[in-house]
Enzyme design. Sequence first.
Site, PDB file in Angstrom:
ATOM      1  N   ARG A  33       0.808  -1.223   0.000  1.00  0.00           N
ATOM      2  CA  ARG A  33       0.000   0.000   0.000  1.00  0.00           C
ATOM      3  C   ARG A  33       0.840   1.272   0.000  1.00  0.00           C
ATOM      4  O   ARG A  33       0.380   2.321  -0.447  1.00  0.00           O
ATOM      5  CB  ARG A  33      -0.917   0.009   1.229  1.00  0.00           C
ATOM      6  N   TYR A 148      -8.596 -14.873  12.912  1.00  0.00           N
ATOM      7  CA  TYR A 148      -7.272 -14.984  12.291  1.00  0.00           C
ATOM      8  C   TYR A 148      -6.916 -16.444  12.017  1.00  0.00           C
ATOM      9  O   TYR A 148      -6.551 -16.825  10.913  1.00  0.00           O
ATOM     10  CB  TYR A 148      -6.197 -14.350  13.173  1.00  0.00           C
ATOM     11  N   THR A 183       9.331  -9.449  13.081  1.00  0.00           N
ATOM     12  CA  THR A 183       8.982  -8.438  12.082  1.00  0.00           C
ATOM     13  C   THR A 183       8.378  -7.256  12.832  1.00  0.00           C
ATOM     14  O   THR A 183       8.282  -7.249  14.057  1.00  0.00           O
ATOM     15  CB  THR A 183       7.948  -8.985  11.076  1.00  0.00           C
TER      16      THR A 183
END
Length: 257
Positions: A33, A148, A183
Amino acid sequence: MTTALITGATAGIGAAFARRLAADGHDLVLVARDAERLRDQATELHDRHGVEAEVLRADLATDEGIEAVAARLGNRRRPVDLLVNNAGFGNRGRYLEVPLADELTMLKVHCEAVLRLTSAGTEAMRERGRGGVVNVASVAAFLPRGTYGASKAWVVQFTQGVARDLAGSGVRLMALCPGFVRTEFHERAGMGTDNIPGWMWLDADKVVATGLTDLSRGRTVSVPDPRYKALMGLAKLAPRQLLGGVTSTTGRKYGPQ
């Protein structure tokens, strides 16, 4: 030279895929994005490895974004040889604590986008008689952890089913199921990580290396670490409530992208 398209390419496992594939000499189509971050990444990979790195800004939570990526995958003049469906996110909180709109967006990105992009990519690959798809899932697929986990379970089942249907076509598919990976994911989702034991953390570059090896070996599911393979083995024997509790301390995410 072959070309790989990676969604969610600017961070985490997606960025690790980009680094590894560029180092191996693959041209890239980088999807995310953030246009500025994409351009910086493309320039760095081109300068370091001499590969072509195309930038495609797209939000896979929208029909327009999915359609743009699907169109690129279907371009027969510039074929994509490897698709990595990595884009994803987590929601902090238990069921009913997370706004329904956010849950639906998760299904859009994790399920609908994966379905539509895999379809676009494999159709073109089957025509050429070669290609590969890596759908990044999670070990959460094997644990009872709400939307999830359910969405990642869908990714695993979908990938295995398509791999079976396309057997013999020259197109390989694999679901990559890591555990906790170092991350920026948890920070972006507002999830704490202090209570996660050090042994549970994985390195993104090693996850990618193992995943690509497993893909080349024809595996349809890859759990890229012996520790998590053992944990998933225990999951088949231990009460599901016990293992499900492991993820509750960090919200809804187990194995970030």
